[in-house]
Design an enzyme around this catalytic site. Structure first.
Site, mmCIF file in Angstrom:
data_model
loop_
_atom_site.group_PDB
_atom_site.id
_atom_site.type_symbol
_atom_site.label_atom_id
_atom_site.label_comp_id
_atom_site.label_asym_id
_atom_site.label_seq_id
_atom_site.Cartn_x
_atom_site.Cartn_y
_atom_site.Cartn_z
ATOM 1 N N SER A 157 53.202 -38.029 -33.552
ATOM 2 C CA SER A 157 51.902 -38.345 -32.980
ATOM 3 C C SER A 157 51.945 -39.731 -32.323
ATOM 4 O O SER A 157 52.825 -39.992 -31.512
ATOM 5 C CB SER A 157 50.825 -38.261 -34.072
ATOM 6 N N LYS A 209 25.171 -43.772 -26.700
ATOM 7 C CA LYS A 209 25.566 -44.655 -27.787
ATOM 8 C C LYS A 209 25.788 -43.900 -29.097
ATOM 9 O O LYS A 209 26.703 -44.183 -29.859
ATOM 10 C CB LYS A 209 24.492 -45.739 -27.986
#
Length: 318
Positions: A157, A209
């Site tokens: 990864s 947000k």
């Protein structure tokens, strides 16, 4: 009689704890005397370490005496320095701060022809942290210092993102390589909180947000936003791999699959099947091999708290 036994057990327990604390404090004080007074860079000559180990078994086996003598004498044939760094990490790339100091220190002293070998052992983690670690290694390449990454066990990864920066990647036959992709997992307790009558409120400014929360009810907008973030990160991930490993077919390799070293070489993820120790032995007679690591000293108080916590935790958990 029962009260006496209870009193006796409490007394024995208290005395045992006091003895344990006294012994622990005494050991920590001894460790403090042996430990370096402050944080700093530690440099070990791996060539001399290997030679010393070989010398110890010299009387028991047939060895290449000339090779051992050459390393021990540090002969003029050593034409360059090879600096060895080790990056063994958790998901948050906690070794990043040490890596920054180690790389900067090498850049200040490296000469033409010097090389760096980085041993990586990590399953990956937060892409922001590992991306920064990759850029730290790129500083070495930008300074024309040849960079080799060695993977004896795993670089998967985001850890492979870090490894891909190298000029050369070697790995053991059974090392785990790849898993190139993005993933996000988290539990959601909304229904549980709702069941017990707990409200969870989020106040924010800005349409985008608010993110997916563990406690609020997931909305399609939040899920869509997270999927776009993962897709954007994956695109950036693939772009970085393609930049440093142009021989890789990014679209087929960067889909989250995992390879062993033996097959990773076939798809271009690594360059050679080789162990770190064999790489060191290749250069042991021609280069000065120096292990460089930054160590951060900890106080007696911190060590005491950590050891007490480790001692008490199993008791609490049963």
């Amino acid at each position: 009689m029962n009260e006496y036994l209870i009193f006796l057990l409490k007394t024995v327990t208290l005395i045992s704890l006091l003895v344990f604390c006294v012994v622990l404090i005494s050991r920590l004080r001894k460790q403090k005397k042996k430990a370096p007074p402050s944080s700093g860079i530690v440099v070990d000559d791996l060539g001399m370490l290997y030679a010393a180990s070989a010398q110890r078994i010299k009387s028991h086996v047939i060895t290449n005496n000339e090779q051992i003598a050459q390393v021990e004498a540090n002969t003029p044939e050593s034409k360059n320095n090879i600096f060895v760094l080790t990056f063994v990490d958790d998901s948050k790339a906690g070794s990043l701060e040490s890596l920054k100091i180690e790389v900067s220190s090498i850049l200040m002293v490296a000469q033409k022809g010097d090389q760096v070998i980085v041993k990586i052992k990590s399953h990956g983690g937060i892409i922001e942290s590992y991306g920064c670690a990759a850029m730290q290694l790129k500083r070495l390449k930008d300074a024309a210092i040849h960079l080799t990454v060695s993977i004896d066990e795993v670089a998967a990864s985001a850890a492979y993102l870090m490894a891909s920066v190298a000029d050369r990647i070697i790995a053991s036959r059974f090392a785990t390589i790849g898993s190139i992709g993005m993933i996000s997992t988290q539990p959601n307790f909304h229904r549980l909180l709702e069941k017990i009558g707990v409200d969870y409120k989020i106040l924010s400014s800005g349409d985008n947000k608010e993110s997916l929360s563990m406690f609020g009810k997931p909305t399609e907008q939040q899920i869509d936003k997270l999927e776009k973030q993962l897709s954007s990160g994956h695109t950036l991930f693939k772009k970085a791999i393609a930049e440093h490993r142009p021989m890789i077919d990014v679209e087929s390799v960067c889909q989250g699959d995992v390879w062993f070293g033996d097959t990773a070489i076939d798809v271009g993820l690594i360059d050679e099947i080789k162990l770190f120790d064999d790489l060191i032995l290749e250069h042991i007679c021609t280069s000065k091999i120096l292990s460089v690591r930054f160590t951060k000293s900890t106080s007696v108080k911190s060590n005491l708290l950590m050891k007490l916590t480790n001692f008490i935790k199993p008791l609490i958990n049963g």
